[in-house]
Design a protein around this motif. Structure first.
Motif, PDB file in Angstrom:
ATOM      1  N   UNK A   1     -34.489 -14.192 -36.912  1.00  0.00           N
ATOM      2  CA  UNK A   1     -33.721 -12.976 -36.648  1.00  0.00           C
ATOM      3  C   UNK A   1     -33.309 -12.307 -37.955  1.00  0.00           C
ATOM      4  N   UNK A   2     -32.826 -13.087 -38.916  1.00  0.00           N
ATOM      5  CA  UNK A   2     -32.361 -12.511 -40.184  1.00  0.00           C
ATOM      6  C   UNK A   2     -33.503 -11.830 -40.934  1.00  0.00           C
ATOM      7  N   UNK A   3     -34.703 -12.412 -40.886  1.00  0.00           N
ATOM      8  CA  UNK A   3     -35.818 -11.861 -41.652  1.00  0.00           C
ATOM      9  C   UNK A   3     -36.121 -10.423 -41.251  1.00  0.00           C
ATOM     10  N   UNK A   4     -36.006 -10.124 -39.974  1.00  0.00           N
ATOM     11  CA  UNK A   4     -36.356  -8.792 -39.484  1.00  0.00           C
ATOM     12  C   UNK A   4     -35.154  -7.856 -39.357  1.00  0.00           C
ATOM     13  N   UNK A   5     -33.938  -8.349 -39.586  1.00  0.00           N
ATOM     14  CA  UNK A   5     -32.759  -7.487 -39.410  1.00  0.00           C
ATOM     15  C   UNK A   5     -31.865  -7.409 -40.639  1.00  0.00           C
ATOM     16  N   UNK A   6     -31.984  -8.342 -41.575  1.00  0.00           N
ATOM     17  CA  UNK A   6     -31.122  -8.368 -42.755  1.00  0.00           C
ATOM     18  C   UNK A   6     -31.989  -8.298 -44.010  1.00  0.00           C
ATOM     19  N   UNK A   7     -32.052  -7.152 -44.679  1.00  0.00           N
ATOM     20  CA  UNK A   7     -32.911  -7.007 -45.860  1.00  0.00           C
ATOM     21  C   UNK A   7     -32.607  -8.021 -46.963  1.00  0.00           C
ATOM     22  N   UNK A   8     -31.367  -8.503 -47.057  1.00  0.00           N
ATOM     23  CA  UNK A   8     -31.013  -9.450 -48.110  1.00  0.00           C
ATOM     24  C   UNK A   8     -31.780 -10.756 -47.973  1.00  0.00           C
ATOM     25  N   UNK A   9     -32.199 -11.090 -46.750  1.00  0.00           N
ATOM     26  CA  UNK A   9     -32.936 -12.332 -46.526  1.00  0.00           C
ATOM     27  C   UNK A   9     -34.265 -12.337 -47.275  1.00  0.00           C
ATOM     28  N   UNK A  10     -34.838 -11.164 -47.473  1.00  0.00           N
ATOM     29  CA  UNK A  10     -36.163 -11.068 -48.097  1.00  0.00           C
ATOM     30  C   UNK A  10     -36.109 -11.100 -49.623  1.00  0.00           C
ATOM     31  N   UNK A  11     -34.924 -11.042 -50.198  1.00  0.00           N
ATOM     32  CA  UNK A  11     -34.812 -10.999 -51.648  1.00  0.00           C
ATOM     33  C   UNK A  11     -35.275 -12.294 -52.309  1.00  0.00           C
ATOM     34  N   UNK A  12     -35.357 -13.391 -51.549  1.00  0.00           N
ATOM     35  CA  UNK A  12     -35.773 -14.668 -52.112  1.00  0.00           C
ATOM     36  C   UNK A  12     -37.286 -14.762 -52.283  1.00  0.00           C
TER      37      UNK A  12
ATOM     38  N   UNK B   1     -32.321 -15.690 -58.246  1.00  0.00           N
ATOM     39  CA  UNK B   1     -31.571 -14.783 -59.133  1.00  0.00           C
ATOM     40  C   UNK B   1     -31.192 -15.390 -60.484  1.00  0.00           C
ATOM     41  N   UNK B   2     -31.214 -16.723 -60.604  1.00  0.00           N
ATOM     42  CA  UNK B   2     -30.784 -17.347 -61.857  1.00  0.00           C
ATOM     43  C   UNK B   2     -31.919 -17.958 -62.662  1.00  0.00           C
ATOM     44  N   UNK B   3     -32.927 -18.514 -62.009  1.00  0.00           N
ATOM     45  CA  UNK B   3     -34.003 -19.176 -62.755  1.00  0.00           C
ATOM     46  C   UNK B   3     -35.323 -18.421 -62.669  1.00  0.00           C
ATOM     47  N   UNK B   4     -35.389 -17.347 -61.897  1.00  0.00           N
ATOM     48  CA  UNK B   4     -36.603 -16.558 -61.820  1.00  0.00           C
ATOM     49  C   UNK B   4     -37.563 -17.022 -60.734  1.00  0.00           C
ATOM     50  N   UNK B   5     -38.848 -16.776 -60.935  1.00  0.00           N
ATOM     51  CA  UNK B   5     -39.864 -17.043 -59.917  1.00  0.00           C
ATOM     52  C   UNK B   5     -40.295 -18.505 -59.936  1.00  0.00           C
ATOM     53  N   UNK B   6     -40.514 -19.065 -58.738  1.00  0.00           N
ATOM     54  CA  UNK B   6     -41.021 -20.428 -58.572  1.00  0.00           C
ATOM     55  C   UNK B   6     -42.146 -20.422 -57.554  1.00  0.00           C
ATOM     56  N   UNK B   7     -43.120 -21.298 -57.749  1.00  0.00           N
ATOM     57  CA  UNK B   7     -44.161 -21.527 -56.747  1.00  0.00           C
ATOM     58  C   UNK B   7     -44.012 -22.959 -56.246  1.00  0.00           C
TER      59      UNK B   7
ATOM     60  N   UNK C   1     -44.699 -31.170 -64.346  1.00  0.00           N
ATOM     61  CA  UNK C   1     -45.085 -30.564 -65.609  1.00  0.00           C
ATOM     62  C   UNK C   1     -45.201 -29.065 -65.570  1.00  0.00           C
ATOM     63  N   UNK C   2     -45.152 -28.470 -64.380  1.00  0.00           N
ATOM     64  CA  UNK C   2     -45.260 -27.016 -64.273  1.00  0.00           C
ATOM     65  C   UNK C   2     -43.927 -26.350 -64.579  1.00  0.00           C
ATOM     66  N   UNK C   3     -43.979 -25.046 -64.810  1.00  0.00           N
ATOM     67  CA  UNK C   3     -42.755 -24.284 -65.049  1.00  0.00           C
ATOM     68  C   UNK C   3     -41.842 -24.329 -63.820  1.00  0.00           C
ATOM     69  N   UNK C   4     -42.440 -24.286 -62.640  1.00  0.00           N
ATOM     70  CA  UNK C   4     -41.639 -24.350 -61.413  1.00  0.00           C
ATOM     71  C   UNK C   4     -40.939 -25.698 -61.285  1.00  0.00           C
TER      72      UNK C   4
ATOM     73  N   UNK D   1     -39.855 -27.580 -63.768  1.00  0.00           N
ATOM     74  CA  UNK D   1     -38.693 -27.553 -64.663  1.00  0.00           C
ATOM     75  C   UNK D   1     -37.561 -26.724 -64.060  1.00  0.00           C
ATOM     76  N   UNK D   2     -37.900 -25.647 -63.407  1.00  0.00           N
ATOM     77  CA  UNK D   2     -36.867 -24.811 -62.793  1.00  0.00           C
ATOM     78  C   UNK D   2     -36.195 -25.530 -61.622  1.00  0.00           C
ATOM     79  N   UNK D   3     -36.964 -26.334 -60.879  1.00  0.00           N
ATOM     80  CA  UNK D   3     -36.370 -27.117 -59.793  1.00  0.00           C
ATOM     81  C   UNK D   3     -35.375 -28.131 -60.339  1.00  0.00           C
ATOM     82  N   UNK D   4     -35.710 -28.741 -61.476  1.00  0.00           N
ATOM     83  CA  UNK D   4     -34.782 -29.684 -62.091  1.00  0.00           C
ATOM     84  C   UNK D   4     -33.485 -28.980 -62.469  1.00  0.00           C
ATOM     85  N   UNK D   5     -33.598 -27.773 -63.001  1.00  0.00           N
ATOM     86  CA  UNK D   5     -32.415 -27.005 -63.354  1.00  0.00           C
ATOM     87  C   UNK D   5     -31.602 -26.653 -62.116  1.00  0.00           C
ATOM     88  N   UNK D   6     -32.269 -26.297 -61.033  1.00  0.00           N
ATOM     89  CA  UNK D   6     -31.567 -25.956 -59.798  1.00  0.00           C
ATOM     90  C   UNK D   6     -30.812 -27.159 -59.226  1.00  0.00           C
TER      91      UNK D   6
END
Length: 277
Positions: free
Chosen positions: A153-164, A230-236, A259-262, A264-269
């Motif tokens: 429901x949120x995906x189709x009604x709340x634009x903020x949900x798509x920011x991730x 919003x804090x660590x950038x893009x992750x795959x 070993x990937x950049x993602x 390392x970002x998960x460790x930070x999260x």
């Protein structure tokens, strides 16, 4: 409400749980065989004083929401959960799908993933519980109420949900989410909670209505997903899924290639999540 029976039931279930069952260290100084009251209170997101008063037969009449939290904290089975509600004076309604109660087996696995982004989601897209790193990655998805509890429901009604997620990935997410909801509707039928979500979205979202007319079908393969934090950038990330035998809920575990950049970002999260909690 039978205060004595309720207190006795809570005490026996608390004493039967071991620290290892809920992902807690036993410690050398532990004298009791089961969990402490403060540990059950923390697992159930309530104060130690409130929980202690329930066990001492002097607490207020607990709400259904509080009882559901206790059932999760004490890792109760569905039968035990229903018994808890009856002791508290609530009728236990017939449920075609127990979509609001986390399977104890799922909880035991989740307890061992506290340093990993993981969460339990039911077939309606409602997040039932999350680890701290999952909250850091996705936000607190358990805070919603009503139809907004459902990601569908949120995906189709709340634009903020798509920011991730990156903008260019939105169409494929829309199709996957519509297909998932279509499967839930086909399973539960008219008059169900899935049907209520579908009806609301058909009225609110032309995008969903167009996808719904195409009768999307969910595939078996879940490709890597891109997240925009919003804090660590893009992750795959890869999303590993463990499905409960009755298919009413799933354990989602988010991982990245070592070993990937993602990665390392998960460790930070994980650190960020601990600090926020």
């Amino acid at each position: 409400m039978d205060r004595a029976q309720l207190a006795g039931f809570l005490r026996t279930r608390r004493e039967a749980l071991q620290p290892e069952d809920v992902g807690l260290p036993r410690g050398r100084r532990r004298r009791t065989g089961g969990l402490r009251r403060e540990e059950v209170a923390a697992l159930s997101d309530m104060s130690t004083d409130y929980y202690s008063r329930l066990e001492q037969q002097r607490g207020p009449h607990p709400s259904e929401q509080l009882l559901a939290a206790l059932a999760r904290g004490l890792r109760l089975t569905l039968a035990e959960r229903d018994h808890l509600f009856q002791l508290a004076g609530y009728a236990v309604p017939h449920r075609a799908v127990r979509a609001d109660h986390v399977n104890p087996g799922m909880m035991r696995i989740l307890d061992r993933l506290q340093d990993t982004p993981a969460q339990v989601v039911n077939h309606l897209g409602e997040t039932l519980t999350q680890t701290a790193p999952a909250v850091a990655l996705l936000g607190d998805e358990t805070r919603y109420s009503g139809l907004a509890r459902s990601l569908h429901h949120r995906w189709f009604t709340d634009p903020a949900t798509r920011l991730r997620h990156p903008d260019e990935d939105h169409p494929i997410h829309s199709r996957l989410i519509a297909a998932h909801l279509h499967a839930a509707y086909a399973r539960d039928g008219r008059g169900s909670r899935a049907a209520a979500i579908v009806d609301a979205l058909l009225a609110a979202s032309p995008e969903f209505a167009e996808l719904w007319r195409e009768h999307p079908v969910q595939g078996a393969y879940c490709p890597p997903k891109r997240f925009r934090h919003p804090e660590v950038g893009d992750l795959e990330l890869h999303c590993q899924t463990l499905v409960d035998p009755d298919e009413s809920q799933m354990l989602l575990v988010f991982t990245a290639a070592p070993g990937s950049e993602s990665y390392e970002k998960l460790q930070l999260l994980s650190v960020i999540g601990d600090q926020r909690v």
